[in-house]
Scaffold this motif. Structure first.
Motif, mmCIF file in Angstrom:
data_model
loop_
_atom_site.group_PDB
_atom_site.id
_atom_site.type_symbol
_atom_site.label_atom_id
_atom_site.label_comp_id
_atom_site.label_asym_id
_atom_site.label_seq_id
_atom_site.Cartn_x
_atom_site.Cartn_y
_atom_site.Cartn_z
ATOM 1 N N GLN A 266 0.851 -1.183 0.000
ATOM 2 C CA GLN A 266 0.000 0.000 0.000
ATOM 3 C C GLN A 266 0.885 1.230 0.000
ATOM 4 N N ALA A 267 0.401 2.302 -0.615
ATOM 5 C CA ALA A 267 1.144 3.557 -0.635
ATOM 6 C C ALA A 267 0.154 4.707 -0.554
ATOM 7 N N GLY A 268 0.673 5.915 -0.346
ATOM 8 C CA GLY A 268 -0.178 7.086 -0.321
ATOM 9 C C GLY A 268 -1.259 6.994 0.736
ATOM 10 N N ALA A 269 -2.338 7.729 0.524
ATOM 11 C CA ALA A 269 -3.455 7.698 1.456
ATOM 12 C C ALA A 269 -4.234 6.398 1.310
ATOM 13 N N HIS A 270 -4.653 6.086 0.099
ATOM 14 C CA HIS A 270 -5.334 4.818 -0.170
ATOM 15 C C HIS A 270 -5.020 4.404 -1.606
ATOM 16 N N ASP A 271 -3.733 4.093 -1.812
ATOM 17 C CA ASP A 271 -3.227 3.728 -3.129
ATOM 18 C C ASP A 271 -2.678 2.306 -3.138
ATOM 19 N N VAL A 272 -2.830 1.651 -4.296
ATOM 20 C CA VAL A 272 -2.221 0.341 -4.507
ATOM 21 C C VAL A 272 -0.868 0.550 -5.170
ATOM 22 N N LEU A 273 0.139 -0.140 -4.669
ATOM 23 C CA LEU A 273 1.483 -0.039 -5.225
ATOM 24 C C LEU A 273 1.808 -1.326 -5.982
ATOM 25 N N LEU A 274 2.135 -1.171 -7.254
ATOM 26 C CA LEU A 274 2.418 -2.292 -8.146
ATOM 27 C C LEU A 274 3.839 -2.181 -8.679
#
Length: 373
Positions: A266-274
């Motif tokens: 997970q990254a950012g406030a509510h981001d998916v990290l790929l």
């Protein structure tokens, strides 16, 4: 003023002049979860308090709250196993290891380029001298963006869409394998993600998702030039239109997987990290003491929901959906569908045949979304 929502069971319950009873807006058909979604001003999850003319036992009894806390506690324990990562640090590690295919960064939804946010492109542009493309449609923000970005960053005042992403990349002379792609446009993020991955292979991808839509629901807003962004503030910010944006974590992860991408956190406030699988494995080989692992769509969706639950669909709606996903999955889609439809109608207006004026997909099959593009 009272708010009582059962996953948008009844859209009229969203009205600021709410005058309906709990029986109308919080019907007891979610057993064994019960009326855990009877949320209103002054009543918060876990507080075990009630004020006004609602009784504690009548809206959310102790048995249901105990069950809710047990389920959420288990989810929290599992969510901590999902790493919270910084995309810019992964990019720099790849660069230091000689694995980064290029130093070009693509930033869709660049806002004003402020360093105070959680945009991974900003430190790469400003602190590490990466060239790239920063796209922002808002005139005032784009003006600030131009003033704040180094000369090597091309700023475009335009809205990115699945129809123009290839042209934007070509006009910016972007390499086929950028260092980073960030998508945060608060609208049709997944159509833009899919269109970009069809013409580009970034090393790392960070995409904002809708944290309230739980696994395994596939939800995504479709592209239309007529999409209306929320301009409401305060209470209305969530209770009316803010929930209708972006896509679910599940959809974002499933769309990227066939292109060779793994969920790494997970990254950012509510981001998916790929991250591209080939680069992840290569970096792990050189750094076996700190491997980046691949996670499932379910894992990242649960982690984002637990850590970063919002109230865009209304107070308590996201939590109720999360509870249903864990305890009553057979009725989950019915309630999520109702909530999304209500939010779409509130924000986008009424279209033909009484349906929402803006298209979207909600279901369990990613192909229902993918075949449209």
């Amino acid at each position: 003023f009272r708010v009582c929502i059962v996953a948008a069971q009844n859209p009229v319950c969203w009205s600021p002049d709410y005058g309906y009873t709990a029986e109308v807006c919080c019907p007891p058909d979610l057993e064994p979860v019960g009326n855990i979604t009877c949320w209103w001003d002054g009543f918060q999850a876990g507080d075990f308090i009630a004020t006004g003319d609602y009784s504690y036992a009548g809206c959310c009894n102790r048995t249901n709250w105990a069950r809710t806390e047990a389920v959420l506690g288990d989810l929290m324990a599992r969510a901590t196993k999902m790493p919270y990562l910084y995309a810019e640090r992964i990019v720099m590690e790849l660069d230091h290891a000689g694995l980064l295919p290029s130093r070009f960064v693509v930033n869709y939804g660049a806002a004003d380029g402020s360093a105070s946010g959680d945009d991974p492109a900003v430190p790469l542009f400003k602190e590490h001298g990466f060239p790239g493309l920063a796209v922002e449609p808002d005139e005032a923000r784009a003006a600030k963006l131009r003033r704040s970005m180094p000369a090597a960053v091309q700023v475009r005042e335009v809205g990115v869409t699945p129809l123009n992403t290839a042209d934007l990349l070509r006009e910016a002379s972007a390499p086929e394998e950028p260092a980073l792609l960030k998508v945060d446009i608060d609208s049709f993020d997944c159509p833009v993600l899919l269109a970009t991955l069809r013409v580009s292979r970034p090393a790392v991808v960070q995409v904002e998702v809708n944290s309230e839509v739980p696994y395994p629901v596939i939800f995504g807003v479709h592209y239309s030039p007529n999409f209306r962004h929320s301009d409401r503030k305060g209470r209305e910010h969530g209770w009316f239109s803010r929930g209708f944006f972006g896509c679910s974590s599940t959809l974002a992860a499933e769309l990227a997987q066939p292109f060779g991408y793994d969920v790494v956190g997970q990254a950012g406030a509510h981001d998916v990290l790929l991250m591209r699988r080939d680069l992840r494995l290569a970096m792990n080989k050189g750094m076996p003491w700190a491997p980046l692992r691949a996670y499932t769509a379910a894992g990242v969706a649960r982690a984002i929901s637990v850590r970063c639950m919002k109230k865009y669909f209304g107070s308590g709606v996201g939590v109720s959906w999360l509870m249903l996903a864990e305890t009553r999955p057979e009725i989950l889609l019915k309630f999520v569908t109702r909530g999304i439809k209500a939010s779409c109608l509130a924000s986008q207006g009424l279209g033909r045949e009484g349906e929402c004026a803006h298209g979207y997909t909600v279901g369990f099959d990613v192909e229902d979304f993918r075949r449209i593009y």
